[in-house]
Design an enzyme around this catalytic site. Structure first.
Site, PDB file in Angstrom:
ATOM      1  N   GLU A  36      -6.847   4.706   7.652  1.00  0.00           N
ATOM      2  CA  GLU A  36      -6.679   6.131   7.364  1.00  0.00           C
ATOM      3  C   GLU A  36      -7.930   6.699   6.697  1.00  0.00           C
ATOM      4  O   GLU A  36      -8.285   7.858   6.908  1.00  0.00           O
ATOM      5  CB  GLU A  36      -5.416   6.332   6.492  1.00  0.00           C
ATOM      6  CG  GLU A  36      -4.155   6.175   7.342  1.00  0.00           C
ATOM      7  CD  GLU A  36      -2.941   5.646   6.615  1.00  0.00           C
ATOM      8  OE1 GLU A  36      -2.887   5.699   5.377  1.00  0.00           O
ATOM      9  OE2 GLU A  36      -2.033   5.139   7.315  1.00  0.00           O
TER      10      GLU A  36
ATOM     11  N   SER B 124       3.598  -2.010  10.289  1.00  0.00           N
ATOM     12  CA  SER B 124       5.051  -2.037  10.511  1.00  0.00           C
ATOM     13  C   SER B 124       5.685  -3.388  10.194  1.00  0.00           C
ATOM     14  O   SER B 124       6.641  -3.799  10.849  1.00  0.00           O
ATOM     15  CB  SER B 124       5.389  -1.588  11.943  1.00  0.00           C
ATOM     16  OG  SER B 124       4.922  -0.269  12.166  1.00  0.00           O
TER      17      SER B 124
ATOM     18  N   ASN C 189       0.874  -1.171   0.000  1.00  0.00           N
ATOM     19  CA  ASN C 189       0.000   0.000   0.000  1.00  0.00           C
ATOM     20  C   ASN C 189       0.911   1.220   0.000  1.00  0.00           C
ATOM     21  O   ASN C 189       1.464   1.584   1.024  1.00  0.00           O
ATOM     22  CB  ASN C 189      -0.890  -0.041   1.256  1.00  0.00           C
ATOM     23  CG  ASN C 189      -1.693   1.232   1.446  1.00  0.00           C
ATOM     24  OD1 ASN C 189      -1.778   2.055   0.536  1.00  0.00           O
ATOM     25  ND2 ASN C 189      -2.279   1.390   2.620  1.00  0.00           N
TER      26      ASN C 189
ATOM     27  N   LYS D  59       0.231   4.236  -0.319  1.00  0.00           N
ATOM     28  CA  LYS D  59      -0.395   5.448   0.234  1.00  0.00           C
ATOM     29  C   LYS D  59      -0.113   6.631  -0.708  1.00  0.00           C
ATOM     30  O   LYS D  59      -0.014   6.421  -1.917  1.00  0.00           O
ATOM     31  CB  LYS D  59       0.084   5.687   1.665  1.00  0.00           C
ATOM     32  CG  LYS D  59      -0.104   4.421   2.524  1.00  0.00           C
ATOM     33  CD  LYS D  59       0.044   4.649   3.982  1.00  0.00           C
ATOM     34  CE  LYS D  59      -0.159   3.315   4.716  1.00  0.00           C
ATOM     35  NZ  LYS D  59      -0.119   3.443   6.162  1.00  0.00           N
TER      36      LYS D  59
ATOM     37  N   HIS E  20      -9.393   1.084   4.674  1.00  0.00           N
ATOM     38  CA  HIS E  20      -8.127   1.308   5.389  1.00  0.00           C
ATOM     39  C   HIS E  20      -8.383   2.256   6.557  1.00  0.00           C
ATOM     40  O   HIS E  20      -9.200   3.180   6.447  1.00  0.00           O
ATOM     41  CB  HIS E  20      -7.075   1.886   4.443  1.00  0.00           C
ATOM     42  CG  HIS E  20      -5.719   1.913   5.075  1.00  0.00           C
ATOM     43  ND1 HIS E  20      -5.336   2.919   5.921  1.00  0.00           N
ATOM     44  CD2 HIS E  20      -4.697   1.029   5.039  1.00  0.00           C
ATOM     45  CE1 HIS E  20      -4.107   2.658   6.365  1.00  0.00           C
ATOM     46  NE2 HIS E  20      -3.701   1.524   5.845  1.00  0.00           N
TER      47      HIS E  20
ATOM     48  N   GLU F 220      -5.249  -4.982  10.554  1.00  0.00           N
ATOM     49  CA  GLU F 220      -4.253  -3.938  10.764  1.00  0.00           C
ATOM     50  C   GLU F 220      -4.540  -3.197  12.059  1.00  0.00           C
ATOM     51  O   GLU F 220      -5.378  -2.284  12.082  1.00  0.00           O
ATOM     52  CB  GLU F 220      -4.281  -2.938   9.600  1.00  0.00           C
ATOM     53  CG  GLU F 220      -3.996  -3.552   8.251  1.00  0.00           C
ATOM     54  CD  GLU F 220      -3.433  -2.531   7.273  1.00  0.00           C
ATOM     55  OE1 GLU F 220      -2.337  -2.762   6.770  1.00  0.00           O
ATOM     56  OE2 GLU F 220      -4.075  -1.495   7.046  1.00  0.00           O
TER      57      GLU F 220
ATOM     58  N   GLY G 283       2.508   2.372  10.656  1.00  0.00           N
ATOM     59  CA  GLY G 283       3.439   3.480  10.468  1.00  0.00           C
ATOM     60  C   GLY G 283       4.118   3.940  11.752  1.00  0.00           C
ATOM     61  O   GLY G 283       4.745   4.992  11.789  1.00  0.00           O
TER      62      GLY G 283
HETATM   63  P1  PGA Z   1       2.909   0.353   7.567  1.00  0.00           P
HETATM   64  O1  PGA Z   1       1.431   0.539   6.960  1.00  0.00           O
HETATM   65  O2  PGA Z   1       3.439  -0.936   6.992  1.00  0.00           O
HETATM   66  O3  PGA Z   1       3.664   1.559   7.112  1.00  0.00           O
HETATM   67  O4  PGA Z   1       2.760   0.281   9.041  1.00  0.00           O
HETATM   68  C1  PGA Z   1       0.566  -0.540   6.772  1.00  0.00           C
HETATM   69  C2  PGA Z   1      -0.739  -0.049   6.189  1.00  0.00           C
HETATM   70  O5  PGA Z   1      -1.216   1.027   6.591  1.00  0.00           O
HETATM   71  O6  PGA Z   1      -1.348  -0.726   5.338  1.00  0.00           O
END
Ligand code: PGA
Length: 250
Positions: A97, A212, A9, A11, A95, A167, A173
């Protein structure tokens, strides 16, 4: 046997130049990834570039979101048909976000899942609890509520056409990865909830971990019986790291 899926992803990251470099690196190294299916979800505007570069390779691609609408006066939206028009296999829905920053409800996310599926895309449904919810001990309730919204709208059989990504929001992140045991517990809960309705769907369902995940912690996570791959943010932006996660599934 469920084939692991390692999906990136991206983003809102990248430029034409950085996308070209990343894709070159992925194409050069993907041959060594033997067990996992690899996929990337770029920002919409780079999907044509990704299609051009990855057509005919083992790597598939998808959108990071999809509209609930088919066409018309919906400024800024991208439809499922448009994603298919550019060769997408997947569409991420729900997601955290989007749920948090764009106020997407469980019902809206379920509708996105339904629309993507009806069009022939494989929706990647993201679910997961916040730190506050984990501390309150309601991780399972939150995941169940987010999952049930899709099952209520579409029926459990619909999950056979999609993928789930667990997640934990506190791990996204932040560099704080869920321990393999913490993740496995929630994955087993999710599969069990689906199995209570349809055992065959549960057995075939790929449940990815996201938050992460990196080459250094991927093998341990992927070794767990109910972790069937990863949804990778930060580490999907460097070919070496993203491929390293794919290799961890070997
Ligand atoms: P990250 O994000 O691997 O940077 O923690 C995962 C995601 O939001 O899908």
């Amino acid at each position: 046997m469920r084939q692991p899926l390692v999906a990136g992803n991206w983003k809102m990251n990248g430029s034409r130049a950085s996308v070209a470099t990343l894709l070159d690196g992925l194409k050069a190294g993907v041959g060594e990834v033997r067990n996992a299916e690899m996929a990337v979800c770029p920002p919409f505007i780079y999907i044509p570039q990704v299609q051009e570069a990855l057509r005919g390779t083992a790597i598939s691609w998808g959108g990071q979101d999809v509209s609930t609408e088919a066409s018309g006066a919906f400024t800024g939206e991208i439809s499922a048909a448009m994603l298919l028009d550019f060769g997408c296999t997947y569409a991420i829905v729900g997601h955290s976000e989007r749920r948090t920053l764009h106020g997407e409800s469980d019902e809206l996310v379920a509708k996105k899942f339904a629309v993507a599926r009806a069009a022939g895309l494989k929706p990647i449904l993201c679910i997961g609890e916040t730190l506050e919810e984990r501390e309150q001990g309601i991780t399972e309730q939150v995941c169940a509520r987010q999952l049930d919204a899709v099952i209520e709208l579409e029926g459990v059989a619909a999950l056979a056409d999609g993928v789930i990504a667990y997640e934990p929001v506190w791990a996204i992140g932040t560099g704080k990865v869920a321990s393999p045991e913490q993740a496995q517990d929630v994955h087993a809960f999710i599969r069990g909830r689906v199995a209570a309705l349809d055992n065959a769907v549960a057995e075939g369902l790929r449940i990815l971990y996201g938050g992460s995940m990196k080459p250094g912690n991927a093998a341990e996570l992927l070794a767990k019986p109910d972790i069937d791959g990863g949804l990778i943010g930060g580490a999907s932006l460097k070919a070496e790291d993203f491929l390293g996660i794919g290799l961890a599934a070997n």
